[in-house]
Design a protein around this motif. Sequence first.
Motif, PDB file in Angstrom:
ATOM      1  N   VAL A 178     -12.775  -9.490  53.383  1.00  0.00           N
ATOM      2  CA  VAL A 178     -14.223  -9.656  53.327  1.00  0.00           C
ATOM      3  C   VAL A 178     -14.929  -8.359  52.946  1.00  0.00           C
ATOM      4  O   VAL A 178     -15.799  -8.344  52.063  1.00  0.00           O
ATOM      5  N   ALA A 179     -14.565  -7.255  53.590  1.00  0.00           N
ATOM      6  CA  ALA A 179     -15.243  -5.987  53.329  1.00  0.00           C
ATOM      7  C   ALA A 179     -15.033  -5.533  51.893  1.00  0.00           C
ATOM      8  O   ALA A 179     -15.977  -5.101  51.210  1.00  0.00           O
ATOM      9  N   THR A 180     -13.787  -5.631  51.397  1.00  0.00           N
ATOM     10  CA  THR A 180     -13.495  -5.220  50.024  1.00  0.00           C
ATOM     11  C   THR A 180     -14.204  -6.135  49.035  1.00  0.00           C
ATOM     12  O   THR A 180     -14.729  -5.681  48.012  1.00  0.00           O
ATOM     13  N   GLY A 181     -14.227  -7.431  49.337  1.00  0.00           N
ATOM     14  CA  GLY A 181     -14.906  -8.377  48.465  1.00  0.00           C
ATOM     15  C   GLY A 181     -16.384  -8.064  48.322  1.00  0.00           C
ATOM     16  O   GLY A 181     -16.944  -8.114  47.221  1.00  0.00           O
ATOM     17  N   ARG A 182     -17.038  -7.726  49.427  1.00  0.00           N
ATOM     18  CA  ARG A 182     -18.454  -7.391  49.358  1.00  0.00           C
ATOM     19  C   ARG A 182     -18.678  -6.107  48.569  1.00  0.00           C
ATOM     20  O   ARG A 182     -19.672  -5.970  47.837  1.00  0.00           O
ATOM     21  N   ASN A 183     -17.774  -5.157  48.708  1.00  0.00           N
ATOM     22  CA  ASN A 183     -17.871  -3.922  47.937  1.00  0.00           C
ATOM     23  C   ASN A 183     -17.775  -4.208  46.437  1.00  0.00           C
ATOM     24  O   ASN A 183     -18.552  -3.679  45.636  1.00  0.00           O
ATOM     25  N   VAL A 184     -16.818  -5.064  46.065  1.00  0.00           N
ATOM     26  CA  VAL A 184     -16.655  -5.431  44.654  1.00  0.00           C
ATOM     27  C   VAL A 184     -17.906  -6.129  44.139  1.00  0.00           C
ATOM     28  O   VAL A 184     -18.385  -5.855  43.034  1.00  0.00           O
ATOM     29  N   LEU A 185     -18.475  -7.038  44.934  1.00  0.00           N
ATOM     30  CA  LEU A 185     -19.685  -7.747  44.517  1.00  0.00           C
ATOM     31  C   LEU A 185     -20.864  -6.791  44.375  1.00  0.00           C
ATOM     32  O   LEU A 185     -21.700  -6.955  43.481  1.00  0.00           O
ATOM     33  N   GLY A 186     -20.929  -5.788  45.233  1.00  0.00           N
ATOM     34  CA  GLY A 186     -21.970  -4.786  45.093  1.00  0.00           C
ATOM     35  C   GLY A 186     -21.845  -4.014  43.794  1.00  0.00           C
ATOM     36  O   GLY A 186     -22.851  -3.706  43.132  1.00  0.00           O
ATOM     37  N   LEU A 187     -20.602  -3.728  43.393  1.00  0.00           N
ATOM     38  CA  LEU A 187     -20.367  -3.054  42.114  1.00  0.00           C
ATOM     39  C   LEU A 187     -20.796  -3.943  40.952  1.00  0.00           C
ATOM     40  O   LEU A 187     -21.405  -3.475  39.989  1.00  0.00           O
ATOM     41  N   PHE A 188     -20.460  -5.235  41.038  1.00  0.00           N
ATOM     42  CA  PHE A 188     -20.905  -6.177  40.005  1.00  0.00           C
ATOM     43  C   PHE A 188     -22.427  -6.121  39.866  1.00  0.00           C
ATOM     44  O   PHE A 188     -22.960  -6.025  38.751  1.00  0.00           O
ATOM     45  N   SER A 189     -23.125  -6.209  40.988  1.00  0.00           N
ATOM     46  CA  SER A 189     -24.581  -6.232  40.952  1.00  0.00           C
ATOM     47  C   SER A 189     -25.139  -4.968  40.316  1.00  0.00           C
ATOM     48  O   SER A 189     -26.071  -5.029  39.505  1.00  0.00           O
ATOM     49  N   SER A 190     -24.581  -3.819  40.673  1.00  0.00           N
ATOM     50  CA  SER A 190     -25.052  -2.554  40.108  1.00  0.00           C
ATOM     51  C   SER A 190     -24.856  -2.513  38.601  1.00  0.00           C
ATOM     52  O   SER A 190     -25.762  -2.131  37.846  1.00  0.00           O
ATOM     53  N   LEU A 191     -23.675  -2.915  38.152  1.00  0.00           N
ATOM     54  CA  LEU A 191     -23.374  -2.870  36.723  1.00  0.00           C
ATOM     55  C   LEU A 191     -24.254  -3.828  35.937  1.00  0.00           C
ATOM     56  O   LEU A 191     -24.754  -3.501  34.858  1.00  0.00           O
ATOM     57  N   VAL A 192     -24.458  -5.014  36.478  1.00  0.00           N
ATOM     58  CA  VAL A 192     -25.278  -6.019  35.803  1.00  0.00           C
ATOM     59  C   VAL A 192     -26.704  -5.519  35.626  1.00  0.00           C
ATOM     60  O   VAL A 192     -27.282  -5.591  34.529  1.00  0.00           O
ATOM     61  N   ARG A 193     -27.278  -5.015  36.694  1.00  0.00           N
ATOM     62  CA  ARG A 193     -28.683  -4.623  36.653  1.00  0.00           C
ATOM     63  C   ARG A 193     -28.906  -3.333  35.876  1.00  0.00           C
ATOM     64  O   ARG A 193     -29.868  -3.220  35.111  1.00  0.00           O
ATOM     65  N   GLU A 194     -28.038  -2.361  36.043  1.00  0.00           N
ATOM     66  CA  GLU A 194     -28.254  -1.057  35.414  1.00  0.00           C
ATOM     67  C   GLU A 194     -27.929  -1.068  33.929  1.00  0.00           C
ATOM     68  O   GLU A 194     -28.491  -0.265  33.169  1.00  0.00           O
ATOM     69  N   HIS A 195     -27.057  -1.973  33.500  1.00  0.00           N
ATOM     70  CA  HIS A 195     -26.608  -1.935  32.103  1.00  0.00           C
ATOM     71  C   HIS A 195     -26.861  -3.239  31.353  1.00  0.00           C
ATOM     72  O   HIS A 195     -26.368  -3.412  30.237  1.00  0.00           O
ATOM     73  N   GLY A 196     -27.645  -4.144  31.928  1.00  0.00           N
ATOM     74  CA  GLY A 196     -28.025  -5.355  31.223  1.00  0.00           C
ATOM     75  C   GLY A 196     -26.877  -6.278  30.900  1.00  0.00           C
ATOM     76  O   GLY A 196     -26.918  -7.018  29.917  1.00  0.00           O
ATOM     77  N   ILE A 197     -25.829  -6.255  31.733  1.00  0.00           N
ATOM     78  CA  ILE A 197     -24.659  -7.099  31.493  1.00  0.00           C
ATOM     79  C   ILE A 197     -24.967  -8.519  31.950  1.00  0.00           C
ATOM     80  O   ILE A 197     -25.655  -8.739  32.944  1.00  0.00           O
ATOM     81  N   CYS A 198     -24.470  -9.487  31.230  1.00  0.00           N
ATOM     82  CA  CYS A 198     -24.537 -10.888  31.638  1.00  0.00           C
ATOM     83  C   CYS A 198     -23.195 -11.253  32.271  1.00  0.00           C
ATOM     84  O   CYS A 198     -22.150 -11.088  31.636  1.00  0.00           O
ATOM     85  N   MET A 199     -23.221 -11.713  33.522  1.00  0.00           N
ATOM     86  CA  MET A 199     -21.979 -12.077  34.205  1.00  0.00           C
ATOM     87  C   MET A 199     -22.083 -13.482  34.765  1.00  0.00           C
ATOM     88  O   MET A 199     -23.106 -13.849  35.356  1.00  0.00           O
ATOM     89  N   VAL A 200     -21.027 -14.265  34.554  1.00  0.00           N
ATOM     90  CA  VAL A 200     -20.938 -15.624  35.076  1.00  0.00           C
ATOM     91  C   VAL A 200     -19.710 -15.671  35.978  1.00  0.00           C
ATOM     92  O   VAL A 200     -18.592 -15.396  35.528  1.00  0.00           O
ATOM     93  N   MET A 211     -25.221 -12.992  46.804  1.00  0.00           N
ATOM     94  CA  MET A 211     -25.435 -11.680  46.208  1.00  0.00           C
ATOM     95  C   MET A 211     -25.731 -11.766  44.717  1.00  0.00           C
ATOM     96  O   MET A 211     -25.927 -10.748  44.060  1.00  0.00           O
ATOM     97  N   CYS A 212     -25.786 -12.991  44.188  1.00  0.00           N
ATOM     98  CA  CYS A 212     -26.085 -13.200  42.775  1.00  0.00           C
ATOM     99  C   CYS A 212     -27.579 -13.434  42.572  1.00  0.00           C
ATOM    100  O   CYS A 212     -28.330 -13.641  43.522  1.00  0.00           O
ATOM    101  N   ASP A 213     -28.014 -13.400  41.319  1.00  0.00           N
ATOM    102  CA  ASP A 213     -29.409 -13.672  41.000  1.00  0.00           C
ATOM    103  C   ASP A 213     -29.705 -15.160  40.987  1.00  0.00           C
ATOM    104  O   ASP A 213     -30.849 -15.578  41.179  1.00  0.00           O
ATOM    105  N   ARG A 214     -28.674 -15.935  40.758  1.00  0.00           N
ATOM    106  CA  ARG A 214     -28.866 -17.354  40.496  1.00  0.00           C
ATOM    107  C   ARG A 214     -27.600 -18.095  40.886  1.00  0.00           C
ATOM    108  O   ARG A 214     -26.491 -17.563  40.773  1.00  0.00           O
ATOM    109  N   VAL A 215     -27.768 -19.339  41.350  1.00  0.00           N
ATOM    110  CA  VAL A 215     -26.627 -20.164  41.729  1.00  0.00           C
ATOM    111  C   VAL A 215     -26.745 -21.508  41.015  1.00  0.00           C
ATOM    112  O   VAL A 215     -27.753 -22.208  41.157  1.00  0.00           O
ATOM    113  N   LEU A 216     -25.717 -21.847  40.250  1.00  0.00           N
ATOM    114  CA  LEU A 216     -25.588 -23.177  39.670  1.00  0.00           C
ATOM    115  C   LEU A 216     -24.578 -23.947  40.508  1.00  0.00           C
ATOM    116  O   LEU A 216     -23.458 -23.474  40.697  1.00  0.00           O
ATOM    117  N   VAL A 217     -24.960 -25.101  40.994  1.00  0.00           N
ATOM    118  CA  VAL A 217     -24.036 -25.949  41.744  1.00  0.00           C
ATOM    119  C   VAL A 217     -23.736 -27.189  40.908  1.00  0.00           C
ATOM    120  O   VAL A 217     -24.651 -27.934  40.543  1.00  0.00           O
TER     121      VAL A 217
END
Length: 245
Positions: A178-200, A211-217
């Motif tokens: 859980v802890a490592t997973g949240r750390n990885v997700l935090g890195l995703f969020s930083s990269l997406v926002r700071e560098h305009g990356i699109c991630m699905v 922790m995402c901007d949007r959720v498609l169910v």
Amino acid sequence: MTSLPRAVLEARHVHRTYGTGPAALTDVSAEFRAGSLTAVMGPSGSGKSTLLHLLSGLDDADHGEIRLGETALGDLDEDARAELRHQRMGFVFQGFNLLPGLTGLENIRLPLRLGRRPATADPQWETYLIDLLDIADALDRSPTQLSGGQQQRIAIARALLHRPDVVFADEPTGSLDVATGRNVLGLFSSLVREHGICMVMVTHDPVAASMCDRVLVLRDGTIEHDLATTAPEDLARLLIGHVNA
């Protein structure tokens, strides 16, 4: 009025059926924009993997269209789509998919050696990723000598080294604690926002989705919910329902 970031990837009225069974996807339309992290959720058989395969050009829609920028994936042959993936897409997998016979750095740089036009790394971008992901001590070691978190961060650097337009992540925290997973997700969020990356990102994890901007169910091959995580009450109800489904 502030304009929305550009749509990097689009699905337009996509339909996909396998054999004589029910449709895997039915009239699915969605846009994925620069600087956004989208979670795709849903029960088993809801169409999550099918959508990811269509968006990345690994499969063809029966009807409808997938566009990466101005390029319609359905207009390309297999070789051209493979080259498009190599040049403009990145992939992060649950199982990391690192080659044990290569060092961490060699794994990161491996995609640059593939495709019709081998490339060289941008030294500044490579150094930035290594520092951000805190993997300097893993570069000279085999993946078998690394923890799961280190392996996943190596995989993230590999997916981003060529500065893709879109990154697809398939259960990227599924093999992590859980802890490592949240750390990885935090890195995703930083990269997406700071560098305009699109991630699905396909995930079953409500914490990851939150922790995402949007959720498609997805459910039964259609988009049942399309929610921004800035609507916390709606999101909380959605995620509680997903866990209890």
